[in-house]
Every structure is written in structure tokens, then in C-alpha cells.
Write a protein that holds these residues in place. Structure first.
Motif, PDB file in Angstrom:
ATOM      1  N   ILE A 160       0.972  -1.195  -0.007  1.00  0.00           N
ATOM      2  CA  ILE A 160      -0.311   0.068   0.157  1.00  0.00           C
ATOM      3  C   ILE A 160       1.055   0.922  -0.525  1.00  0.00           C
ATOM      4  O   ILE A 160       2.021   1.482   0.940  1.00  0.00           O
ATOM      5  CB  ILE A 160      -0.332   0.002   0.835  1.00  0.00           C
ATOM      6  N   THR A 161       0.582   1.864  -0.677  1.00  0.00           N
ATOM      7  CA  THR A 161       1.026   3.706  -0.774  1.00  0.00           C
ATOM      8  C   THR A 161       0.524   4.790  -0.200  1.00  0.00           C
ATOM      9  O   THR A 161      -1.213   4.619  -0.917  1.00  0.00           O
ATOM     10  CB  THR A 161       1.997   4.086  -2.128  1.00  0.00           C
ATOM     11  N   GLY A 162       0.228   5.842   0.138  1.00  0.00           N
ATOM     12  CA  GLY A 162      -0.119   6.987  -0.154  1.00  0.00           C
ATOM     13  C   GLY A 162      -1.174   6.808   0.902  1.00  0.00           C
ATOM     14  O   GLY A 162      -1.479   6.024   1.818  1.00  0.00           O
ATOM     15  N   GLY A 163      -2.612   7.822   0.923  1.00  0.00           N
ATOM     16  CA  GLY A 163      -3.206   7.906   1.942  1.00  0.00           C
ATOM     17  C   GLY A 163      -3.918   6.842   1.378  1.00  0.00           C
ATOM     18  O   GLY A 163      -5.594   7.298   1.266  1.00  0.00           O
ATOM     19  N   SER A 183       4.255   3.008   2.375  1.00  0.00           N
ATOM     20  CA  SER A 183       4.242   4.988   2.507  1.00  0.00           C
ATOM     21  C   SER A 183       2.993   5.190   2.530  1.00  0.00           C
ATOM     22  O   SER A 183       1.942   4.909   2.486  1.00  0.00           O
ATOM     23  CB  SER A 183       5.252   5.436   1.091  1.00  0.00           C
ATOM     24  N   GLY A 184       3.032   6.380   2.950  1.00  0.00           N
ATOM     25  CA  GLY A 184       1.679   7.586   3.555  1.00  0.00           C
ATOM     26  C   GLY A 184       1.003   7.111   4.602  1.00  0.00           C
ATOM     27  O   GLY A 184       1.652   6.168   5.313  1.00  0.00           O
ATOM     28  N   THR A 185      -0.606   7.694   4.796  1.00  0.00           N
ATOM     29  CA  THR A 185      -1.519   7.047   5.949  1.00  0.00           C
ATOM     30  C   THR A 185      -2.581   6.355   5.456  1.00  0.00           C
ATOM     31  O   THR A 185      -3.530   7.336   5.239  1.00  0.00           O
ATOM     32  CB  THR A 185      -1.139   8.105   6.748  1.00  0.00           C
ATOM     33  N   PRO A 186      -2.297   4.991   5.054  1.00  0.00           N
ATOM     34  CA  PRO A 186      -3.924   4.409   4.231  1.00  0.00           C
ATOM     35  C   PRO A 186      -4.731   4.694   6.117  1.00  0.00           C
ATOM     36  O   PRO A 186      -4.277   4.389   6.876  1.00  0.00           O
ATOM     37  CB  PRO A 186      -2.769   2.817   4.401  1.00  0.00           C
TER      38      PRO A 186
END
Length: 326
Positions: A160-163, A183-186
Motif C-alpha cells: 500500500i502507498t499513499g493515503g 508509504s503514506g497513511t492508509p
């Protein structure tokens, strides 16, 4: 081109027009210009098309590649690659994967035995209702990941990447980490994470806190759930994963999967009649016949023997038989 049969590979050129090809057969590779339409056709080689092309109801023996944006629907190929935004719907892809650019929709596809990633989708994409089985790695995407079945990957199930919103997916039987946050805050809600054999069901490789509420971890025991999560408890600079309000049972909105099998009489069984009951995670449609497959428990497993570990006097095998376990 309507109802055509063309051999030895084809390059189609059309200056200022939009070729429409339907109900045709092409031997070898097929190269198409921009804004082409290929419908209800068969290609024995690869299909390569330029920007803004569409392919529907087509069987390609080689991969389908679009150098730009595209729509690919209800087709069969060993691999699909679109280098721009794509709409990829209800295709069958065996022994290859699907790769699309940013802002894409990948929905309702059946992907099996991909040698790398089953599906790769760029940022702001929607990946939903796909079936990804037996890939080296399952899905790598950012945007919305919803209602996918990702099973039996030999590596990572979902990266998973990004929001990204990750909701109502089932990940089961994956041999690596089921979910990895790159990366990010899923936001990760309402997923089934059960029977994965890797060390972790969820790995947070970021310093961000992660909301992972209302997921089914195969248990309600907080100690077991924590052991299946890699976060700041395992490596302090990483962010914490909150698994508050863990589901008490398999999430019904996520794709169904087999949770148990009961034999009567019990295992081991011989040459006899055996009744088996399959327990699914959600109620199944009893009006439909379930597809079942039987194989030995040690199917596709190998062990090498030499004079140092076999106990044989010579490094030779004079005869081989199949044992009772396959």
C-alpha cells in the motif's frame, strides 16, 4: 476491418482516422495506431496499441500493451500493461499480471499465477473486486483497494502507498506478509486477514500511525493480533498500528474464503465413502455448485537426497514409487 483473417504479423497505419477492427483473426503480432478499437477478435501474438485505444472481447495469446491511456474489457491475455490511465474490467490474465498508470480503474479481473506482481496500479487508482491467486506478489496500489480476494501469493499479498483506503478485502494463504504499508497513511478497515503463513499480517514501514480498526485477524486475542503486526513495538522509529474494535468474526462484506473442512470419517481415510463439509466465511448460494479440487497434502513439494542424507550406499535411485501421501 470486419471478419478478417490476416497472417504473419500486422502493422496497421491510419493517418487522422480511428481504426475499428471486429470479428477478426490475426496470426502473429498486431500493432495498432492511436484511438484504435479492437473487438471480438483473436491474436496469436502480442497486441501493441497507441494512446486512447480500446480492446474488448478479444483473446490474445501474447501480452496486451498500450502506450498511453486505454480501455480493456472482457478479454483474455497472459499480461496487460497500460502506461497511462486505464479502465481494465473483467479480464482473465493467466501467468502474467496487470500493470496500469495513475488514475486507473481495475475491477472484476481474474489474475492467476503471475510471476511478479498480480496487479500494479498507480496513485489515485481504484482496484476492486479482483481475484488475484497464486502470484509471486499480489497487489501494489494506491487509492481505493476494495473487495479483492488476494490468496496464495508466494510473497507479499498487498503493498500500500499513499493515503489509500483499504476496505473489505480478503487476504488468505499468502506466504509473505499479508499487507505492507510502504508509504503514506492508509486507512485499513473491514478486511479479512486469516491463514496467511508469513511472519506478519500487517507491516508498517512508515513512521505514521495507522488506523486498522474493525479487521478480522482470525482471532480476538489481542496478544496474537499484536504478534501479527510489525510496528513501533518491534522497531521504535516506526508508527503504531491501532487495531481497535477488531472484528469478532470474518467480515461478511469481504470476499468469501474457506475457513474449515470436516471429514466423516475423519482423516486418514482409505478406499471408502467420505462426507466432507466445507465451512465458508460467509453464507454461500446453495443453488450454485461449488467448484472443488482435491490433491495430496504434499502436492508440489520436493526434497533432494544425496549419499550424505539419504542413507543409500550409492548416489543412485534404482526405482521410485509414490507414497500414500502423494
Amino acid at each position: 476491418v470486419l471478419y478478417g483473417a490476416v497472417g504473419a504479423g500486422v502493422d496497421i497505419y491510419c493517418l487522422g482516422c480511428m481504426p475499428v477492427i471486429s470479428n477478426s483473426t490475426f496470426e502473429g503480432d498486431l500493432n495498432l495506431p492511436a484511438r484504435s478499437e479492437l473487438d471480438t477478435s483473436t491474436v496469436t501474438g502480442n497486441v501493441v496499441a497507441e494512446d486512447e485505444s480500446s480492446i474488448r472481447h478479444t483473446i490474445s495469446m501474447g501480452s496486451i500493451t498500450i502506450n498511453g491511456s486505454a480501455s480493456i474489457e472482457n478479454s483474455t491475455a497472459p499480461g496487460i500493461v497500460v502506461y497511462g490511465a486505464a479502465t481494465v474490467l473483467t479480464n482473465t490474465v493467466a501467468y502474467g499480471g496487470i500493470r496500469v498508470g495513475d488514475d486507473s480503474l481495475v475491477q472484476g479481473n481474474n489474475v492467476e499465477n503471475a510471476p511478479a506482481w498480480g496487479i500494479i496500479a498507480g496513485i489515485n487508482s481504484t482496484v476492486s473486486r479482483n481475484r488475484v491467486i497464486g502470484a509471486a506478489n499480489g497487489v501494489d496500489a494506491g487509492g481505493v483497494i476494495q473487495e479483492n480476494l488476494i490468496a496464495n501469493s508466494s510473497g507479499v499479498g498487498l503493498q500500500i502507498t499513499g493515503g489509500t483506503l483499504v476496505i473489505s478485502n480478503t487476504l488468505t494463504g499468502n506466504k509473505g506478509s499479508a499487507m505492507v504499508i510502504a508509504s503514506g497513511t492508509p486507512v485499513i478497515h473491514g478486511n479479512n486477514l486469516e491463514f496467511n503463513t508469513g511472519a506478519y499480517d500487517l507491516v508498517n514501514n512508515t513512521g505514521n500511525g495507522i488506523d486498522a480498526a474493525n479487521n478480522w485477524w482470525g482471532t480476538t486475542d489481542s496478544g496474537i493480533i499484536e504478534a501479527r503486526i510489525f510496528d513501533f513495538i518491534d522497531d521504535y522509529p516506526l508508527g503504531a498500528v491501532s487495531y481497535a474494535s477488531a472484528a469478532a468474526e470474518a467480515v461478511q462484506a469481504a470476499p468469501a474464503y474457506v475457513r474449515g473442512l470436516t471429514l466423516d470419517p475423519g482423516s486418514p481415510v482409505g478406499i471408502e465413502t467420505v462426507t466432507f463439509d466445507v465451512l465458508f466465511s460467509t453464507p454461500m448460494d446453495v443453488g450454485s455448485q461449488a467448484a472443488t479440487e482435491f490433491h495430496p497434502a504434499r502436492k508440489n513439494t520436493w526434497q533432494s537426497f544425496t549419499t550424505s542424507n539419504s542413507g543409500l550406499a550409492q548416489d543412485q535411485v534404482m526405482a521410485a514409487v509414490v507414497d500414500s501421501e502423494g
